[in-house]
Motif scaffolding. Structure first.
Motif, PDB file in Angstrom:
ATOM      1  N   SER A   1       0.896  -1.275   0.002  1.00 40.22           N
ATOM      2  CA  SER A   1       0.041  -0.119  -0.053  1.00 40.22           C
ATOM      3  C   SER A   1       0.883   1.270  -0.055  1.00 40.22           C
ATOM      4  O   SER A   1       0.256   2.491  -0.025  1.00 40.22           O
ATOM      5  CB  SER A   1      -0.803   0.031   1.178  1.00 40.22           C
ATOM      6  OG  SER A   1      -0.105   0.010   2.414  1.00 40.22           O
ATOM      7  N   SER A   2       2.216   1.054  -0.034  1.00 40.55           N
ATOM      8  CA  SER A   2       2.974   2.466   0.022  1.00 40.55           C
ATOM      9  C   SER A   2       4.296   2.192  -1.161  1.00 40.55           C
ATOM     10  O   SER A   2       4.506   1.123  -1.655  1.00 40.55           O
ATOM     11  CB  SER A   2       3.610   2.618   1.299  1.00 40.55           C
ATOM     12  OG  SER A   2       4.381   1.563   1.661  1.00 40.55           O
ATOM     13  N   ILE A   3       4.730   3.381  -1.480  1.00 40.55           N
ATOM     14  CA  ILE A   3       5.818   3.578  -2.318  1.00 40.55           C
ATOM     15  C   ILE A   3       6.815   4.539  -1.755  1.00 40.55           C
ATOM     16  O   ILE A   3       6.315   5.553  -1.426  1.00 40.55           O
ATOM     17  CB  ILE A   3       5.378   4.290  -3.620  1.00 40.55           C
ATOM     18  CG1 ILE A   3       4.233   3.042  -4.489  1.00 40.55           C
ATOM     19  CG2 ILE A   3       6.600   4.168  -4.505  1.00 40.55           C
ATOM     20  CD1 ILE A   3       3.792   3.699  -5.758  1.00 40.55           C
ATOM     21  N   THR A   4       8.142   4.287  -1.644  1.00 38.83           N
ATOM     22  CA  THR A   4       9.145   5.071  -1.092  1.00 38.83           C
ATOM     23  C   THR A   4       9.887   5.549  -2.362  1.00 38.83           C
ATOM     24  O   THR A   4      10.358   4.746  -3.163  1.00 38.83           O
ATOM     25  CB  THR A   4       9.831   4.448  -0.317  1.00 38.83           C
ATOM     26  OG1 THR A   4       9.219   3.685   0.886  1.00 38.83           O
ATOM     27  CG2 THR A   4      10.982   5.284   0.401  1.00 38.83           C
ATOM     28  N   TYR A   5       9.786   6.933  -2.620  1.00 41.26           N
ATOM     29  CA  TYR A   5      10.580   7.585  -3.757  1.00 41.26           C
ATOM     30  C   TYR A   5      11.952   7.971  -3.100  1.00 41.26           C
ATOM     31  O   TYR A   5      11.844   8.524  -2.149  1.00 41.26           O
ATOM     32  CB  TYR A   5       9.999   8.775  -4.379  1.00 41.26           C
ATOM     33  CG  TYR A   5       8.740   8.099  -5.099  1.00 41.26           C
ATOM     34  CD1 TYR A   5       8.715   8.184  -6.437  1.00 41.26           C
ATOM     35  CD2 TYR A   5       7.264   8.121  -4.218  1.00 41.26           C
ATOM     36  CE1 TYR A   5       7.271   7.671  -7.055  1.00 41.26           C
ATOM     37  CE2 TYR A   5       6.135   7.703  -5.023  1.00 41.26           C
ATOM     38  CZ  TYR A   5       6.239   7.466  -6.369  1.00 41.26           C
ATOM     39  OH  TYR A   5       5.051   7.061  -7.198  1.00 41.26           O
TER      40      TYR A   5
ATOM     41  N   HIS B   1       4.696   7.766  -0.515  1.00 43.15           N
ATOM     42  CA  HIS B   1       3.244   7.737  -0.481  1.00 43.15           C
ATOM     43  C   HIS B   1       2.397   6.504   0.226  1.00 43.15           C
ATOM     44  O   HIS B   1       2.693   5.318  -0.195  1.00 43.15           O
ATOM     45  CB  HIS B   1       2.643   7.610  -2.022  1.00 43.15           C
ATOM     46  CG  HIS B   1       2.532   8.998  -2.874  1.00 43.15           C
ATOM     47  ND1 HIS B   1       2.653   9.143  -4.251  1.00 43.15           N
ATOM     48  CD2 HIS B   1       2.274  10.107  -2.463  1.00 43.15           C
ATOM     49  CE1 HIS B   1       2.366  10.493  -4.353  1.00 43.15           C
ATOM     50  NE2 HIS B   1       2.071  11.027  -3.361  1.00 43.15           N
ATOM     51  N   VAL B   2       1.564   6.628   1.089  1.00 46.07           N
ATOM     52  CA  VAL B   2       0.633   5.639   1.349  1.00 46.07           C
ATOM     53  C   VAL B   2      -0.806   5.552   0.677  1.00 46.07           C
ATOM     54  O   VAL B   2      -1.429   6.754   0.583  1.00 46.07           O
ATOM     55  CB  VAL B   2       0.277   5.551   3.023  1.00 46.07           C
ATOM     56  CG1 VAL B   2      -0.660   4.622   3.171  1.00 46.07           C
ATOM     57  CG2 VAL B   2       1.751   5.292   3.484  1.00 46.07           C
ATOM     58  N   TYR B   3      -1.219   4.685   0.001  1.00 40.55           N
ATOM     59  CA  TYR B   3      -2.557   4.630  -0.720  1.00 40.55           C
ATOM     60  C   TYR B   3      -3.737   4.361   0.297  1.00 40.55           C
ATOM     61  O   TYR B   3      -3.735   3.457   0.913  1.00 40.55           O
ATOM     62  CB  TYR B   3      -2.401   3.753  -1.825  1.00 40.55           C
ATOM     63  CG  TYR B   3      -1.738   4.388  -3.191  1.00 40.55           C
ATOM     64  CD1 TYR B   3      -2.526   5.186  -3.889  1.00 40.55           C
ATOM     65  CD2 TYR B   3      -0.394   4.456  -3.006  1.00 40.55           C
ATOM     66  CE1 TYR B   3      -1.705   5.963  -4.927  1.00 40.55           C
ATOM     67  CE2 TYR B   3       0.401   5.180  -4.189  1.00 40.55           C
ATOM     68  CZ  TYR B   3      -0.291   5.918  -5.146  1.00 40.55           C
ATOM     69  OH  TYR B   3       0.188   6.652  -5.800  1.00 40.55           O
ATOM     70  N   VAL B   4      -4.745   5.188   0.066  1.00 39.29           N
ATOM     71  CA  VAL B   4      -5.765   5.098   0.993  1.00 39.29           C
ATOM     72  C   VAL B   4      -7.153   5.221   0.302  1.00 39.29           C
ATOM     73  O   VAL B   4      -7.290   5.863  -0.778  1.00 39.29           O
ATOM     74  CB  VAL B   4      -5.714   6.159   2.182  1.00 39.29           C
ATOM     75  CG1 VAL B   4      -4.429   6.290   3.009  1.00 39.29           C
ATOM     76  CG2 VAL B   4      -5.781   7.778   1.768  1.00 39.29           C
ATOM     77  N   ASP B   5      -8.273   4.537   0.808  1.00 37.05           N
ATOM     78  CA  ASP B   5      -9.324   4.618   0.148  1.00 37.05           C
ATOM     79  C   ASP B   5      -9.811   6.172   0.108  1.00 37.05           C
ATOM     80  O   ASP B   5      -9.726   6.828   1.123  1.00 37.05           O
ATOM     81  CB  ASP B   5     -10.199   3.696   0.883  1.00 37.05           C
ATOM     82  CG  ASP B   5     -11.776   3.881   0.257  1.00 37.05           C
ATOM     83  OD1 ASP B   5     -12.576   4.662   0.584  1.00 37.05           O
ATOM     84  OD2 ASP B   5     -12.212   2.826  -0.699  1.00 37.05           O
TER      85      ASP B   5
ATOM     86  N   VAL C   1      -5.159   1.038   1.530  1.00 34.84           N
ATOM     87  CA  VAL C   1      -5.515  -0.032   0.718  1.00 34.84           C
ATOM     88  C   VAL C   1      -4.370  -0.370  -0.455  1.00 34.84           C
ATOM     89  O   VAL C   1      -3.377   0.460  -0.450  1.00 34.84           O
ATOM     90  CB  VAL C   1      -6.747   0.516  -0.315  1.00 34.84           C
ATOM     91  CG1 VAL C   1      -8.004   0.900   0.534  1.00 34.84           C
ATOM     92  CG2 VAL C   1      -6.401   1.716  -0.925  1.00 34.84           C
ATOM     93  N   PRO C   2      -4.537  -1.433  -1.080  1.00 33.72           N
ATOM     94  CA  PRO C   2      -3.327  -1.793  -2.210  1.00 33.72           C
ATOM     95  C   PRO C   2      -3.342  -0.762  -3.257  1.00 33.72           C
ATOM     96  O   PRO C   2      -4.306  -0.002  -3.743  1.00 33.72           O
ATOM     97  CB  PRO C   2      -3.901  -3.079  -2.634  1.00 33.72           C
ATOM     98  CG  PRO C   2      -4.776  -3.680  -1.824  1.00 33.72           C
ATOM     99  CD  PRO C   2      -5.498  -2.588  -1.088  1.00 33.72           C
ATOM    100  N   ILE C   3      -2.058  -0.376  -3.650  1.00 33.37           N
ATOM    101  CA  ILE C   3      -1.694   0.563  -4.628  1.00 33.37           C
ATOM    102  C   ILE C   3      -2.432  -0.025  -6.034  1.00 33.37           C
ATOM    103  O   ILE C   3      -2.602  -1.271  -6.068  1.00 33.37           O
ATOM    104  CB  ILE C   3      -0.166   0.531  -5.016  1.00 33.37           C
ATOM    105  CG1 ILE C   3       0.447   0.828  -3.502  1.00 33.37           C
ATOM    106  CG2 ILE C   3       0.197   1.515  -6.010  1.00 33.37           C
ATOM    107  CD1 ILE C   3       2.199   0.421  -3.776  1.00 33.37           C
ATOM    108  N   PRO C   4      -3.028   1.103  -6.564  1.00 36.38           N
ATOM    109  CA  PRO C   4      -3.772   0.710  -7.595  1.00 36.38           C
ATOM    110  C   PRO C   4      -2.938   0.355  -8.751  1.00 36.38           C
ATOM    111  O   PRO C   4      -1.869   0.455  -8.964  1.00 36.38           O
ATOM    112  CB  PRO C   4      -4.533   2.096  -8.421  1.00 36.38           C
ATOM    113  CG  PRO C   4      -4.483   2.953  -6.942  1.00 36.38           C
ATOM    114  CD  PRO C   4      -3.310   2.458  -6.114  1.00 36.38           C
ATOM    115  N   ASP C   5      -3.533  -0.877  -9.593  1.00 38.85           N
ATOM    116  CA  ASP C   5      -2.785  -1.608 -10.498  1.00 38.85           C
ATOM    117  C   ASP C   5      -2.068  -0.680 -11.521  1.00 38.85           C
ATOM    118  O   ASP C   5      -1.115  -0.937 -12.017  1.00 38.85           O
ATOM    119  CB  ASP C   5      -3.837  -2.391 -11.112  1.00 38.85           C
ATOM    120  CG  ASP C   5      -4.145  -3.565 -10.543  1.00 38.85           C
ATOM    121  OD1 ASP C   5      -3.526  -3.905  -9.314  1.00 38.85           O
ATOM    122  OD2 ASP C   5      -5.308  -4.314 -10.784  1.00 38.85           O
TER     123      ASP C   5
END
Length: 138
Positions: A85-89, A111-115, A122-126
Motif C-alpha cells: 500500500s506504499s511507495i518510497t521514492y 506515498h501511502v495509498y488510502v481509500d 488499501v493496495p496501490i492501484p494496478d
C-alpha cells in the motif's frame, strides 16, 4: 546519478526568500509536483480520479547546494521500495549548469495509498503499481 526519470522543474520568482535563494520548504513542493506529474504522465490517468489516493506519510530533504530563480532544475526520481500500500521514492534535485547537472538536494517521499472515502490504507492501484515498477532500483 542513477535516476531513471529527471523531471523538469523551473524555479519561480516567488520561490526565492529574502536571502535570495529558494526557501527550504519549496524543495518539498518540487518533490511533490515531480512525483505526481510523473505519475499522471506514466499512468496516462488522472490520479485524482482513482478510487485510492496517495497521501504523503513521510518526507525528508538533505541540502547539498543552493538554487535560486531563474535556475532550471531537474528532479530525479527512483523507487527504493514498492510495498502493498506504499511507495518510497528516492529523489534528488539538480540545478542545470553549462557543464551538466549539479546536485542541490536529496530526499525521500513516501506515498501511502488510502481509500478516497474511508481514508484507510488499501493496495496501490494496478495502474500506479505498473508505472512504479519501472522505477524500482533496489
Amino acid at each position: 546519478m542513477d535516476y531513471p526519470v529527471l523531471w523538469p522543474m523551473p524555479t519561480r520568482w516567488a520561490d526565492n526568500d529574502q536571502y535570495g535563494h529558494v526557501n527550504n520548504v519549496t524543495y518539498y513542493s518540487y518533490f511533490d509536483t515531480a512525483v505526481n506529474a510523473w505519475l499522471m504522465r506514466a499512468t496516462g490517468t488522472d490520479i485524482t480520479a482513482l478510487p485510492a489516493l496517495g497521501v504523503v506519510a513521510q518526507t525528508s530533504c538533505r541540502f547539498h547546494g543552493s538554487v535560486s530563480f531563474p535556475d532550471q532544475l531537474r528532479v530525479g526520481l527512483r523507487i527504493s521500495r514498492l510495498g502493498t500500500s506504499s511507495i518510497t521514492y528516492d529523489l534528488a534535485i539538480f540545478r542545470e549548469t553549462d557543464g551538466g547537472l549539479e546536485l542541490a538536494a536529496t530526499g525521500d517521499f513516501v506515498h501511502v495509498y488510502v481509500d478516497t472515502e474511508t481514508r484507510e490504507p488499501v493496495p496501490i492501484p494496478d495502474v500506479v503499481r505498473a508505472a512504479a515498477a519501472e522505477l524500482v532500483t533496489e
